[in-house]
Structures are given as C-alpha cells and as structure tokens.
Design a protein around this motif. Structure first.
Motif, PDB file in Angstrom:
ATOM      1  N   GLY A 105      34.364  38.938  36.246  1.00  0.00           N
ATOM      2  CA  GLY A 105      32.902  38.792  37.160  1.00  0.00           C
ATOM      3  C   GLY A 105      33.692  38.561  38.428  1.00  0.00           C
ATOM      4  O   GLY A 105      32.698  38.725  39.436  1.00  0.00           O
ATOM      5  N   VAL A 106      34.689  38.102  38.773  1.00  0.00           N
ATOM      6  CA  VAL A 106      35.240  37.865  40.180  1.00  0.00           C
ATOM      7  C   VAL A 106      35.210  39.295  40.895  1.00  0.00           C
ATOM      8  O   VAL A 106      35.044  39.459  41.954  1.00  0.00           O
ATOM      9  N   VAL A 107      35.879  40.085  40.239  1.00  0.00           N
ATOM     10  CA  VAL A 107      36.149  41.652  40.816  1.00  0.00           C
ATOM     11  C   VAL A 107      34.642  41.952  41.180  1.00  0.00           C
ATOM     12  O   VAL A 107      34.203  42.636  42.119  1.00  0.00           O
ATOM     13  N   LYS A 108      33.660  41.741  40.201  1.00  0.00           N
ATOM     14  CA  LYS A 108      32.542  42.271  40.374  1.00  0.00           C
ATOM     15  C   LYS A 108      31.721  41.786  41.457  1.00  0.00           C
ATOM     16  O   LYS A 108      30.770  42.413  42.372  1.00  0.00           O
ATOM     17  N   GLU A 109      32.208  40.647  41.700  1.00  0.00           N
ATOM     18  CA  GLU A 109      31.344  39.599  42.642  1.00  0.00           C
ATOM     19  C   GLU A 109      31.930  40.263  44.170  1.00  0.00           C
ATOM     20  O   GLU A 109      31.061  40.311  45.054  1.00  0.00           O
ATOM     21  N   ALA A 110      33.271  40.422  44.166  1.00  0.00           N
ATOM     22  CA  ALA A 110      33.923  41.037  45.376  1.00  0.00           C
ATOM     23  C   ALA A 110      33.099  42.325  45.616  1.00  0.00           C
ATOM     24  O   ALA A 110      32.974  42.665  46.779  1.00  0.00           O
ATOM     25  N   ALA A 111      33.008  43.204  44.615  1.00  0.00           N
ATOM     26  CA  ALA A 111      32.607  44.327  44.834  1.00  0.00           C
ATOM     27  C   ALA A 111      31.173  44.674  45.399  1.00  0.00           C
ATOM     28  O   ALA A 111      30.724  45.513  45.726  1.00  0.00           O
ATOM     29  N   ALA A 112      30.445  43.511  45.038  1.00  0.00           N
ATOM     30  CA  ALA A 112      29.045  43.379  45.454  1.00  0.00           C
ATOM     31  C   ALA A 112      28.734  43.185  46.902  1.00  0.00           C
ATOM     32  O   ALA A 112      27.609  43.399  47.383  1.00  0.00           O
ATOM     33  N   LYS A 130      33.137  43.066  51.146  1.00  0.00           N
ATOM     34  CA  LYS A 130      34.553  43.190  51.089  1.00  0.00           C
ATOM     35  C   LYS A 130      35.371  44.240  50.579  1.00  0.00           C
ATOM     36  O   LYS A 130      34.835  44.833  49.353  1.00  0.00           O
ATOM     37  N   PRO A 131      36.082  45.182  51.247  1.00  0.00           N
ATOM     38  CA  PRO A 131      36.709  46.295  50.612  1.00  0.00           C
ATOM     39  C   PRO A 131      37.476  46.047  49.520  1.00  0.00           C
ATOM     40  O   PRO A 131      38.400  45.482  49.338  1.00  0.00           O
ATOM     41  N   LEU A 132      37.215  46.947  48.403  1.00  0.00           N
ATOM     42  CA  LEU A 132      37.816  46.839  47.299  1.00  0.00           C
ATOM     43  C   LEU A 132      38.554  48.156  46.768  1.00  0.00           C
ATOM     44  O   LEU A 132      37.845  49.151  47.042  1.00  0.00           O
ATOM     45  N   LEU A 133      39.915  48.301  46.324  1.00  0.00           N
ATOM     46  CA  LEU A 133      40.412  49.318  45.971  1.00  0.00           C
ATOM     47  C   LEU A 133      41.106  49.235  44.604  1.00  0.00           C
ATOM     48  O   LEU A 133      41.965  48.318  44.530  1.00  0.00           O
ATOM     49  N   GLY A 134      40.794  49.950  43.866  1.00  0.00           N
ATOM     50  CA  GLY A 134      41.273  50.247  42.360  1.00  0.00           C
ATOM     51  C   GLY A 134      42.524  51.229  42.318  1.00  0.00           C
ATOM     52  O   GLY A 134      42.187  52.296  42.803  1.00  0.00           O
ATOM     53  N   ILE A 135      43.648  50.737  41.731  1.00  0.00           N
ATOM     54  CA  ILE A 135      44.728  51.796  41.721  1.00  0.00           C
ATOM     55  C   ILE A 135      44.998  52.070  40.202  1.00  0.00           C
ATOM     56  O   ILE A 135      45.192  51.230  39.418  1.00  0.00           O
ATOM     57  N   SER A 153      31.829  50.038  50.331  1.00  0.00           N
ATOM     58  CA  SER A 153      33.281  49.399  50.620  1.00  0.00           C
ATOM     59  C   SER A 153      34.244  49.489  49.239  1.00  0.00           C
ATOM     60  O   SER A 153      35.375  48.963  49.367  1.00  0.00           O
ATOM     61  N   ASN A 154      33.873  50.160  48.113  1.00  0.00           N
ATOM     62  CA  ASN A 154      34.455  50.036  47.026  1.00  0.00           C
ATOM     63  C   ASN A 154      35.035  51.475  46.817  1.00  0.00           C
ATOM     64  O   ASN A 154      34.465  52.368  46.841  1.00  0.00           O
ATOM     65  N   PHE A 155      36.452  51.573  46.551  1.00  0.00           N
ATOM     66  CA  PHE A 155      37.113  52.904  46.452  1.00  0.00           C
ATOM     67  C   PHE A 155      38.070  52.746  45.092  1.00  0.00           C
ATOM     68  O   PHE A 155      38.536  51.761  44.583  1.00  0.00           O
ATOM     69  N   GLY A 156      38.647  53.798  44.684  1.00  0.00           N
ATOM     70  CA  GLY A 156      39.448  53.880  43.662  1.00  0.00           C
ATOM     71  C   GLY A 156      40.438  55.183  43.751  1.00  0.00           C
ATOM     72  O   GLY A 156      40.130  56.069  44.541  1.00  0.00           O
ATOM     73  N   MET A 157      41.921  54.950  43.572  1.00  0.00           N
ATOM     74  CA  MET A 157      42.888  56.384  43.490  1.00  0.00           C
ATOM     75  C   MET A 157      43.422  56.421  42.301  1.00  0.00           C
ATOM     76  O   MET A 157      44.055  55.306  41.749  1.00  0.00           O
ATOM     77  N   GLN A 158      43.304  57.380  41.589  1.00  0.00           N
ATOM     78  CA  GLN A 158      44.040  57.561  40.237  1.00  0.00           C
ATOM     79  C   GLN A 158      45.459  57.791  40.431  1.00  0.00           C
ATOM     80  O   GLN A 158      46.177  57.252  39.443  1.00  0.00           O
ATOM     81  N   PHE A 159      46.012  58.194  41.482  1.00  0.00           N
ATOM     82  CA  PHE A 159      47.225  58.411  41.795  1.00  0.00           C
ATOM     83  C   PHE A 159      48.152  56.771  42.348  1.00  0.00           C
ATOM     84  O   PHE A 159      47.112  55.915  42.584  1.00  0.00           O
TER      85      PHE A 159
END
Length: 208
Positions: A64-71, A74-79, A176-182
């Motif tokens: 829930g916290v990550v979803k809140e940040a993503a909403a 605030k820039p979010l990056l999943g690695i 502002s939400n991003f993800g990098m598979q590598f």
C-alpha cells in the motif's frame, strides 16, 4: 531529503544504495511508511520470486505504501524484480497479483533455443528517446539477469526494449513511475547515467 530504498526483506539493497551514494545522493534504506512518503524519490529493488516478494510486501504493509507513493508525483523506480512487481500479475510459480501500478503481466521466456535465464549484456533500443530518463544518452548495452519478462498492456508504457529472440521489455514508465528490468548499478556507464537521470527527476540535491 533522501532517496528511500524500500526494505521489504527481498532486494539488492546494498548495491543499489551504494550506486545512489556514488552519484552524490543521500539514501535511506527503510520499511517505514512515513520515511518512504517523505523522501524525494523511491526505489523498489528486488531479487527472487514474484510471489514471495508480494507476500513480503503485503505482510509488511509496504504494498500500500508503494502504491501511495506511485499515485503521487514522487518519482518511483522499480529495478529487476522490483520492476516486475509494478505490473498487474506475475506467473512465476503460479499466478500472483502484483502492485498493479502498470497494467500488464510478467511471463516466463518461452522454451526455445535461447538460454533461460537471459543473462548478460544486451543493447537497449529507446522507443521514446524524448523521455527525460534518456536525456543526453545514446542507446548502449546493459546487464540483464532474468527468467521472466514483462508484457505491457499499454504500448506507451514501454520506453525501451532489448532483443532476446524477440523484443523484450527493458524499461517502462508512466508519469513519474519507472522500471528497469536490468541492473543499472551493474551496467557500466550507461546504467549509471540512466540511474542518474532518474535521480535528477526527484529534485533531490546530488553531485551527479
């Protein structure tokens, strides 16, 4: 303020944290809601299985916290696995619900002549070079280690691909939400520049 690295019991926290610090930014490895939401930016790392990671996130309340940040803005990056968790579902060892921040699913590479896991250096292709994540960068090689890959439901969320028998999702982003598979922190100069560009979007003070 600092860059929050979400600690939910599964992740390459040390290597990501050191990379962020090398770029001149303060890091905070934390599982505390208030600290994550107060940070300038959030990084969700991950190593391991999709289902196990989601169990850890739910048990700690950090889903829930990550979803809140993503909403928010605030820039979010999943690695790596952290990127995969941003999607709706994952099929690793059964079907599991993800964070559903980005619509799509995470599936295993189909059996073929290609080795699984996909491991090694592969060249990126920027599909949206105008995205601020790619500012000042030319496409090059980054380091992958994964057996599962994401299929985006919305083609506009797909920012970069690599070729492994077919186009494979490498970087995703929406707002502002991003993800990098590598692993950007293990991907030489290009990886560190991509990480630096993400950090610059947070507005945090750094020396990068």
């Amino acid at each position: 303020m600092a860059i929050a690295i979400v600690d939910y019991g599964m992740g390459n926290l040390h290597s990501v944290g050191k990379a962020v610090e090398r770029l001149g930014y303060e890091t905070l490895v934390t599982g505390e809601r208030e600290a994550i939401l107060a940070a300038d930016g959030v990084i969700l790392p991950g190593v391991g299985a999709f289902g196990d990671a989601m169990v850890h996130l739910r048990e700690t309340g950090l889903d829930g916290v990550v979803k809140e940040a993503a909403a928010g803005l605030k820039p979010l990056l999943g690695i790596c696995l952290g990127m995969q968790l941003l999607f709706s579902t994952g099929e690793e060892h059964g079907e599991h619900e993800g964070l559903d921040i980005l619509p799509g699913k995470v599936v295993r590479f189909a059996p073929s002549e290609l080795k699984v896991p996909h491991m090694g250096w592969n060249r990126l292709e920027f599909l949206h070079p105008e995205n601020p994540l790619f500012a000042g960068l030319d496409a090059g090689h980054v380091y992958f280690v994964h057996s599962y890959h994401a299929i985006t439901e919305n083609k506009d969320d797909l920012l970069a691909v690599t070729d492994y028998g077919h186009p494979v999702t490498a970087i995703v982003g929406r707002g502002s939400n991003f993800g990098m598979q590598f692993h950007p922190e293990k991907s030489g100069e290009l990886g560190m520049k991509l990480l630096s560009n993400f950090l610059s979007l947070t507005g945090a003070s750094g020396t990068a």
